[in-house]
Design an enzyme around this catalytic site. Structure first.
Site, PDB file in Angstrom:
ATOM      1  N   CYS A  70       0.830  -1.207   0.000  1.00 11.32           N
ATOM      2  CA  CYS A  70       0.000   0.000   0.000  1.00 11.32           C
ATOM      3  C   CYS A  70       0.863   1.254   0.000  1.00 11.32           C
ATOM      4  CB  CYS A  70      -0.909   0.006   1.227  1.00 11.32           C
ATOM      5  SG  CYS A  70      -1.877   1.530   1.401  1.00 11.32           S
ATOM      6  N   CYS A  73       0.414   3.598   3.341  1.00 10.56           N
ATOM      7  CA  CYS A  73       0.852   3.185   4.667  1.00 10.56           C
ATOM      8  C   CYS A  73       2.196   3.843   4.983  1.00 10.56           C
ATOM      9  CB  CYS A  73       0.987   1.665   4.733  1.00 10.56           C
ATOM     10  SG  CYS A  73      -0.587   0.793   4.899  1.00 10.56           S
ATOM     11  N   HIS A 169      -8.600   7.435   2.613  1.00 14.06           N
ATOM     12  CA  HIS A 169      -8.044   8.686   2.109  1.00 14.06           C
ATOM     13  C   HIS A 169      -9.107   9.445   1.326  1.00 14.06           C
ATOM     14  CE1 HIS A 169      -7.855   6.291  -1.577  1.00 14.06           C
ATOM     15  NE2 HIS A 169      -7.635   7.405  -2.253  1.00 14.06           N
ATOM     16  N   GLN A 171      -9.402  13.219  -1.430  1.00 12.91           N
ATOM     17  CA  GLN A 171      -8.651  14.009  -2.401  1.00 12.91           C
ATOM     18  C   GLN A 171      -9.092  15.465  -2.338  1.00 12.91           C
ATOM     19  OE1 GLN A 171      -7.833  12.096  -6.329  1.00 12.91           O
ATOM     20  NE2 GLN A 171      -9.305  10.550  -5.653  1.00 12.91           N
TER      21      GLN A 171
END
Length: 347
Positions: A70, A73, A169, A171
């Site tokens: 990932c 991470c 997450h 944006q």
């Protein structure tokens, strides 16, 4: 909040947001990256005038990597990541595969937590407040860039939505134009003012409060309701009671209360379809006034939260009427959706 600005190996900006003033962020990106070369092109639909960003370089972006690969991470134990620190609270960095680039806007990634398995709804109120502060800071910074007209903070959650990275997450897009949906809102705002002498956003909130049937949550500083003509099966709009044009204008009282309100809404969404259903996919979208609008104080900041899941095991797909004509058909009556969202409130 402590803000630490640094750069990744290819020159992209990375920003740490910490709740602790003594946080030290000196990790260096060890990857042998070359500078990102990407250039978007903005074309306009000749029939509607809508802008369309052409960004063919995004075809190569990372798609559903395994957990041990990932890129969001922390960069610990030799793990190569977009975030070189061994742990973090909130991080923002320039997207390596941006939809808007080459001087035509900017795209950033916001990592809400370093926990790969956590969702936004799992955050504490303190963590959620730090995310709000990061959104606000980025709105201020991006709106000051040349030729930026609108700043859009949002989260896509769930593979059903099209998320390519499962780590929690969101944006932020800094648009070099006013988006079509905002332009339509702006036009409706002007029409309503001309016809009634009043503010459209104020009247919408007042009507929902007076009706009451679609209200799902009320606090001293926030109100959440299912809109009268909801497009999506389960859709909630969250407004501050005091109309403001953007995140920058929220007062401290509203900012403090936001985390509690928003976390409650997200947790209700995860309970909509029962305990055996996987986490509810959703989009959470902040609508802010364009920064180039001379009448931007009339705009009403609000967040629109909605899911494409219409029932257990069933998704709302944008079929021929929605995708082809922009004519939405909703399978769930807004009043029934509001009742269900109230039913799953935290006890």
């Amino acid at each position: 909040m402590k803000k630490t600005v640094t750069t990744l190996a290819d020159g992209r900006e990375l920003i740490y947001y910490d709740s602790r003033d003594d946080a030290v962020r000196d990790a260096v990106d060890p990857r042998p990256l070359t500078p990102v070369v990407s250039r978007s092109e903005i074309r306009h639909d000749e029939l509607t005038g809508d802008p369309v960003a052409i960004a063919s370089h995004r075809q190569a972006r990372t798609y559903q990597p395994p957990a041990d690969a990932c890129p969001l991470c922390p960069g610990r134990d030799g793990h190569e990541s977009e975030i070189p620190a061994a742990e973090y609270e909130v991080v923002v960095f320039e997207n390596r595969f941006p939809s808007l680039s080459g001087g035509l806007g900017r795209c950033e990634v916001v990592c809400f937590t370093d926990d790969h398995t956590a969702s936004f709804a799992d955050l504490t109120e303190e963590q959620a407040r730090l995310v709000l502060d990061a959104w606000t800071d980025r709105t201020a910074e991006l709106s000051a860039l040349p030729d930026i007209e609108q700043v859009y903070c949002f989260e896509n959650r769930g593979q059903e939505i099209g998320v390519t990275l499962p780590h929690s997450h969101g944006q932020i897009y800094a648009f070099p134009y006013v988006t079509p949906r905002t332009a339509r809102m702006r036009g409706r705002l002007d029409e309503h003012r001309a016809a009634t002498g009043r503010n459209l956003f104020d009247d919408v909130v007042a009507r929902e409060l007076a009706d009451g049937e679609r209200i799902v949550l009320e606090t001293e500083h926030w109100i959440a309701f299912v809109p009268y003509a909801a497009h999506w099966p389960y859709e909630v709009h969250l407004y501050p009671r005091r109309r403001v044009p953007d995140l920058l204008a929220l007062d401290e009282a509203a900012r403090t209360e936001f985390a509690q309100v928003y976390l409650e809404l997200l947790r209700r969404f995860d309970r909509l379809f029962g305990p055996d259903e996987p986490p509810t996919p959703y989009i959470a979208a902040w609508h802010q006034a364009p920064f180039t609008d001379a009448r931007r104080e009339d705009f009403g900041l609000h967040l629109e939260l909605f899911t494409v899941r219409r029932a257990s095991g069933k998704l709302k797909f944008l079929a021929g009427t929605e995708s082809g004509m922009g004519a939405f058909m909703n399978d769930v009556r807004p009043e029934d959706a509001a009742r269900r969202i109230r039913e799953v409130a935290s006890t």
